[in-house]
Design a protein around this motif. Structure first.
Motif, PDB file in Angstrom:
ATOM      1  N   LYS A  44      51.569  30.947  42.893  1.00 39.21           N
ATOM      2  CA  LYS A  44      51.025  32.265  42.537  1.00 39.21           C
ATOM      3  C   LYS A  44      51.433  32.726  41.147  1.00 39.21           C
ATOM      4  O   LYS A  44      50.654  33.350  40.439  1.00 39.21           O
ATOM      5  N   THR A  84      43.832  26.612  43.504  1.00 38.38           N
ATOM      6  CA  THR A  84      42.385  26.640  43.303  1.00 38.38           C
ATOM      7  C   THR A  84      41.696  25.811  44.377  1.00 38.38           C
ATOM      8  O   THR A  84      42.349  25.082  45.136  1.00 38.38           O
ATOM      9  N   GLY A 112      49.014  31.243  38.104  1.00 40.47           N
ATOM     10  CA  GLY A 112      47.567  31.223  38.251  1.00 40.47           C
ATOM     11  C   GLY A 112      47.086  30.921  39.654  1.00 40.47           C
ATOM     12  O   GLY A 112      45.929  31.123  39.971  1.00 40.47           O
ATOM     13  N   GLY A 113      47.937  30.413  40.480  1.00 42.23           N
ATOM     14  CA  GLY A 113      47.602  30.208  41.879  1.00 42.23           C
ATOM     15  C   GLY A 113      46.905  28.900  42.188  1.00 42.23           C
ATOM     16  O   GLY A 113      46.572  28.104  41.321  1.00 42.23           O
ATOM     17  N   GLU A 120      43.866  32.098  49.684  1.00 45.10           N
ATOM     18  CA  GLU A 120      44.715  32.195  48.486  1.00 45.10           C
ATOM     19  C   GLU A 120      44.057  31.587  47.252  1.00 45.10           C
ATOM     20  O   GLU A 120      44.593  31.715  46.145  1.00 45.10           O
ATOM     21  N   CYS A 121      42.935  30.891  47.408  1.00 44.48           N
ATOM     22  CA  CYS A 121      42.288  30.222  46.272  1.00 44.48           C
ATOM     23  C   CYS A 121      41.732  31.239  45.287  1.00 44.48           C
ATOM     24  O   CYS A 121      40.913  32.092  45.646  1.00 44.48           O
ATOM     25  N   SER A 122      42.161  31.116  44.050  1.00 47.40           N
ATOM     26  CA  SER A 122      41.766  32.069  43.011  1.00 47.40           C
ATOM     27  C   SER A 122      40.295  31.952  42.626  1.00 47.40           C
ATOM     28  O   SER A 122      39.721  32.894  42.097  1.00 47.40           O
ATOM     29  N   ASP A 123      39.673  30.819  42.896  1.00 46.14           N
ATOM     30  CA  ASP A 123      38.277  30.589  42.509  1.00 46.14           C
ATOM     31  C   ASP A 123      37.369  30.345  43.718  1.00 46.14           C
ATOM     32  O   ASP A 123      36.345  29.677  43.605  1.00 46.14           O
ATOM     33  N   ARG A 124      37.743  30.894  44.841  1.00 47.19           N
ATOM     34  CA  ARG A 124      37.024  30.620  46.091  1.00 47.19           C
ATOM     35  C   ARG A 124      35.544  30.984  46.003  1.00 47.19           C
ATOM     36  O   ARG A 124      34.694  30.237  46.475  1.00 47.19           O
TER      37      ARG A 124
END
Length: 168
Positions: free
Chosen positions: A106, A112, A109-110, A138-142
């Motif tokens: 986290k 992906t 940038g977490g 939790e995926c930043s680009d889900r």
């Protein structure tokens, strides 16, 4: 022989937190040694080795994170390394390990969808749905890349993970 055991000269052993000489007498002039925790070298190879010997994957990762180098490694995992680590975890722990790694990431940038897709490829077929349900939120680009994960799932597994993969 004990794995990872070190020979330490008795003239510089720390006994009960007090530097002592070979006779057990306190000696303030002796340097105190510190042995860094499991992730001292911070390498992915070291973590993989620890996981292969561990009965508790989450605990091994937590121990690895105690050193600054280990924590740095865990917070900056690339998708291939993420997948490899999750895949090396004990089968029943794979979803929890995936989520544990995501929490370490986290700060940088977490996690992906590319990370999660690599994890799905690496884990046991019985762990895939659990991994996606644990990590997808939790995926930043889900929203943009959930398809990367869905491509790695069977039709049935993708159906089971539809809610977790849909952006909220």
């Amino acid at each position: 022989a004990i794995p990872n055991a070190m020979d330490i000269p008795m003239d510089s052993v720390v006994m009960g937190g007090v530097p002592a000489n070979a006779e057990g007498e306190e000696d303030d002039d002796l340097p105190m040694a510190f042995v860094a925790p499991g992730g001292a070298d911070g390498s992915i190879a070291r973590l993989a080795e620890e996981l292969s010997r561990s009965f508790n994957s989450q605990q091994a990762i937590q121990k690895f994170s105690l050193s600054p180098a280990g924590l740095q490694t865990l917070s900056t995992l690339d998708p291939q390394s993420y997948g490899m680590i999750v895949g090396k975890a004990r089968m029943l722990e794979q979803p929890k390990v995936g989520a544990q790694l995501a929490s370490f990431m986290k700060s940088q940038g977490g996690v992906t969808c590319a990370h999660l897709a690599a994890g799905v490829k690496a884990v046991s077929s019985v762990s895939r749905v659990g991994l996606v349900k644990a990590v997808a939120p939790e995926c930043s680009d889900r929203q943009a890349n959930a398809g990367l994960v869905a491509e790695e799932l069977s039709t049935f597994d993708a159906m089971m993970c539809e809610a977790a993969l849909s952006a909220k």
